[in-house]
Design a protein around this motif. Structure first.
Motif, PDB file in Angstrom:
ATOM      1  N   LYS A 139       0.803  -1.229   0.000  1.00 55.50           N
ATOM      2  CA  LYS A 139       0.000   0.000   0.000  1.00 55.50           C
ATOM      3  C   LYS A 139       0.835   1.277   0.000  1.00 55.50           C
ATOM      4  O   LYS A 139       0.295   2.367  -0.180  1.00 55.50           O
ATOM      5  CB  LYS A 139      -0.935   0.001   1.213  1.00 55.50           C
ATOM      6  N   ASN A 140       2.164   1.166   0.199  1.00 55.45           N
ATOM      7  CA  ASN A 140       3.020   2.356   0.248  1.00 55.45           C
ATOM      8  C   ASN A 140       3.771   2.623  -1.049  1.00 55.45           C
ATOM      9  O   ASN A 140       4.565   3.560  -1.123  1.00 55.45           O
ATOM     10  CB  ASN A 140       4.034   2.227   1.390  1.00 55.45           C
ATOM     11  N   ARG A 162      -5.552  -1.963  -7.469  1.00 59.16           N
ATOM     12  CA  ARG A 162      -6.414  -1.487  -6.379  1.00 59.16           C
ATOM     13  C   ARG A 162      -5.664  -1.258  -5.070  1.00 59.16           C
ATOM     14  O   ARG A 162      -5.926  -0.268  -4.367  1.00 59.16           O
ATOM     15  CB  ARG A 162      -7.574  -2.468  -6.175  1.00 59.16           C
ATOM     16  N   PRO A 163      -4.711  -2.128  -4.677  1.00 60.18           N
ATOM     17  CA  PRO A 163      -4.013  -1.880  -3.404  1.00 60.18           C
ATOM     18  C   PRO A 163      -3.086  -0.667  -3.433  1.00 60.18           C
ATOM     19  O   PRO A 163      -2.696  -0.160  -2.380  1.00 60.18           O
ATOM     20  CB  PRO A 163      -3.192  -3.163  -3.197  1.00 60.18           C
ATOM     21  N   GLN A 165      -2.875   2.554  -3.485  1.00 59.28           N
ATOM     22  CA  GLN A 165      -3.645   3.776  -3.283  1.00 59.28           C
ATOM     23  C   GLN A 165      -2.778   5.024  -3.170  1.00 59.28           C
ATOM     24  O   GLN A 165      -3.296   6.142  -3.146  1.00 59.28           O
ATOM     25  CB  GLN A 165      -4.519   3.633  -2.035  1.00 59.28           C
ATOM     26  N   LYS A 166      -1.447   4.859  -3.102  1.00 57.78           N
ATOM     27  CA  LYS A 166      -0.546   6.007  -3.027  1.00 57.78           C
ATOM     28  C   LYS A 166       0.335   6.138  -4.274  1.00 57.78           C
ATOM     29  O   LYS A 166       1.189   7.020  -4.336  1.00 57.78           O
ATOM     30  CB  LYS A 166       0.358   5.895  -1.797  1.00 57.78           C
ATOM     31  N   PRO A 185      -4.920   3.681 -10.597  1.00 58.89           N
ATOM     32  CA  PRO A 185      -5.142   4.330  -9.291  1.00 58.89           C
ATOM     33  C   PRO A 185      -5.489   5.810  -9.449  1.00 58.89           C
ATOM     34  O   PRO A 185      -4.907   6.504 -10.281  1.00 58.89           O
ATOM     35  CB  PRO A 185      -3.803   4.157  -8.572  1.00 58.89           C
ATOM     36  N   SER A 186      -6.410   6.283  -8.636  1.00 61.08           N
ATOM     37  CA  SER A 186      -6.805   7.690  -8.701  1.00 61.08           C
ATOM     38  C   SER A 186      -5.696   8.616  -8.222  1.00 61.08           C
ATOM     39  O   SER A 186      -5.697   9.803  -8.534  1.00 61.08           O
ATOM     40  CB  SER A 186      -8.065   7.921  -7.865  1.00 61.08           C
ATOM     41  N   SER A 187      -4.721   8.074  -7.489  1.00 57.89           N
ATOM     42  CA  SER A 187      -3.607   8.877  -6.968  1.00 57.89           C
ATOM     43  C   SER A 187      -2.561   9.183  -8.035  1.00 57.89           C
ATOM     44  O   SER A 187      -1.697  10.045  -7.842  1.00 57.89           O
ATOM     45  CB  SER A 187      -2.930   8.140  -5.812  1.00 57.89           C
ATOM     46  N   ASP A 208     -10.901   8.005 -13.471  1.00 53.80           N
ATOM     47  CA  ASP A 208     -10.581   8.304 -12.078  1.00 53.80           C
ATOM     48  C   ASP A 208      -9.244   8.997 -11.884  1.00 53.80           C
ATOM     49  O   ASP A 208      -8.848   9.278 -10.750  1.00 53.80           O
ATOM     50  CB  ASP A 208     -10.593   7.004 -11.259  1.00 53.80           C
ATOM     51  N   CYS A 209      -8.542   9.293 -12.978  1.00 51.99           N
ATOM     52  CA  CYS A 209      -7.190   9.863 -12.874  1.00 51.99           C
ATOM     53  C   CYS A 209      -7.244  11.386 -12.738  1.00 51.99           C
ATOM     54  O   CYS A 209      -6.655  12.128 -13.531  1.00 51.99           O
ATOM     55  CB  CYS A 209      -6.364   9.460 -14.088  1.00 51.99           C
TER      56      CYS A 209
END
Length: 399
Positions: A139-140, A162-163, A165-166, A185-187, A208-209
């Motif tokens: 997740k990092n 999906r995982p 998120q950063k 990922p949206s991030s 979502d970008c």
């Protein structure tokens, strides 16, 4: 009797410590190009950076990395690692690992990764699939490089990212994508997919970008019908878009409003419709249209409306222009103008410099390799060029 010298490979395999070629400097250790087939036993367990690139390592066991609790960076690039090399989840013990380089190996699937990882490189491998759980627990992760593999849109699960998120940067250059993968990922702030087979840029893939700043789609097969009219709608943060080396014949419509740099080199652009950039008053600063098929007729009177105050760099070299576009003198803050390698025969008196613009920012003008003759250039045609070395007129074409 004198004993025969010990074989170097045997010495390495039987040693209780790193081979003699390993060098330690404070908290860094480098063991490069020593022909190791497996990891040595490390005496310095406080090492934070370990370089094992350019060897022949095939086997990694949990015991070989055991005790390296302070390891932050691990380079295993250019070895002989495959999926079997990671079958015992040997990397999970490295609970502080931040950077992992697995470039140029034989890996087909993403191995089990420590949760602490922030940067992962698996370029130039044999990756064929990204499954639902391949990044589970990571997740990092901030930067992911998967260049030069055999991934395509059908082999990437929409849940694969999906995982992450950063995640800020994703590199998928030189794979086999015909369209953008789903589930990004949206991030994400940087997406690079140079050198694929992309024929379609669907709005759904980029929906979502909303934080995306840089999108690199060079060297693909994108044409005018490839781009959905709503593709850019939600990309409110996009600043840098590179669509060079594709098959576009016109400027894409509905470009992101806050775009700063648009690169369209090496396409077949023939036409810049009027008011294409009108909504971008925020504003476009750099436009690269080198190596296209623009003629004077293809640049309309209002083609650049919306960019007159923002534009800093305009590249129109290597096209088919017969004249300096009429709009050029309207730019208020232009610094670089490139028109070399066209078919320009004359420069009108105020074609480049506006007589009412007392404060000029124009530093560089290139007009070499056109059809200009010295007598066809008015005396004050370039009076607004502030750098005496910035005006390039010679050589010209001679045919």
């Amino acid at each position: 009797a004198t004993e025969p010298p010990t074989n170097q490979t045997e010495t390495q395999d039987n040693s209780t410590g790193p081979p003699a070629e390993c060098q330690t400097a404070d908290a860094e250790m480098s063991c490069r190009a020593v022909g190791m087939t497996h990891l040595p036993v490390f005496q310095n367990l406080e090492v934070t950076k370990l370089d094992l690139g350019e060897n022949n390592i095939r086997i990694i066991t949990p015991q070989s990395l055991f005790g390296l609790r302070n390891l932050h960076e691990l380079d295993l690039s250019q070895n002989q690692l495959d999926d079997e090399s990671f079958s015992q989840n040997c990397l999970l013990n490295l609970t502080l690992l931040r950077k992992l380089n697995l470039d140029d190996n034989q890996i087909i699937r993403i191995p089990a990764l420590p949760a602490s990882l922030e940067e992962l490189k698996i370029n130039k491998n044999k990756l064929t699939v990204l499954t639902d759980h391949c990044f589970q627990g990571v997740k990092n992760l901030l930067k992911l490089e998967l260049r030069m593999n055999t991934l395509y849109e059908g082999s990437v699960s929409p849940a694969a990212f999906r995982p992450l998120q950063k995640l800020l940067e994703l590199q998928l250059d030189n794979n086999r994508f015909r369209s953008l993968p789903l589930g990004l990922p949206s991030s994400l702030q940087v997406l690079k997919m140079n050198g694929n087979l992309i024929e379609e840029v669907a709005a759904e893939a980029l929906r979502d970008c909303i934080h995306l700043k840089v999108l690199d789609l060079r060297h693909n097969y994108i044409h005018d019908q490839s781009i959905n009219i709503n593709t850019w709608t939600r990309l409110r943060s996009l600043e840098d878009l590179d669509l060079s080396h594709n098959r576009l014949t016109s400027i894409p419509v509905n470009l992101p409003r806050f775009l700063r740099k648009l690169i369209l080199r090496h396409n077949s652009v023939r036409h810049i419709p009027a008011f294409t950039f009108r909504h971008m008053r925020a504003g476009l600063q750099s436009l690269h249209l080198s190596h296209n098929e623009l003629s004077t007729e293809g640049v309309e009177r209002h083609s650049f409306v919306g960019t007159y105050r923002s534009m800093r760099e305009l590249l129109l070299d290597n096209n088919r222009l017969q004249d300096v576009p009429r709009c050029v003198r309207q730019f208020k803050n232009l610094q670089v103008l490139r028109l070399e390698n066209n078919q320009i025969r004359q420069v009108r008196q105020w074609a480049v410099c506006h007589p009412g613009n007392s404060v000029s920012t124009l530093v560089s003008v290139h007009l070499e390799y056109n059809l200009l003759e010295e007598e066809a250039i008015p005396p004050k045609a370039f009076s607004c060029v502030t750098d005496t070395q910035g005006l390039v007129l010679y050589p010209q074409q001679t045919y």
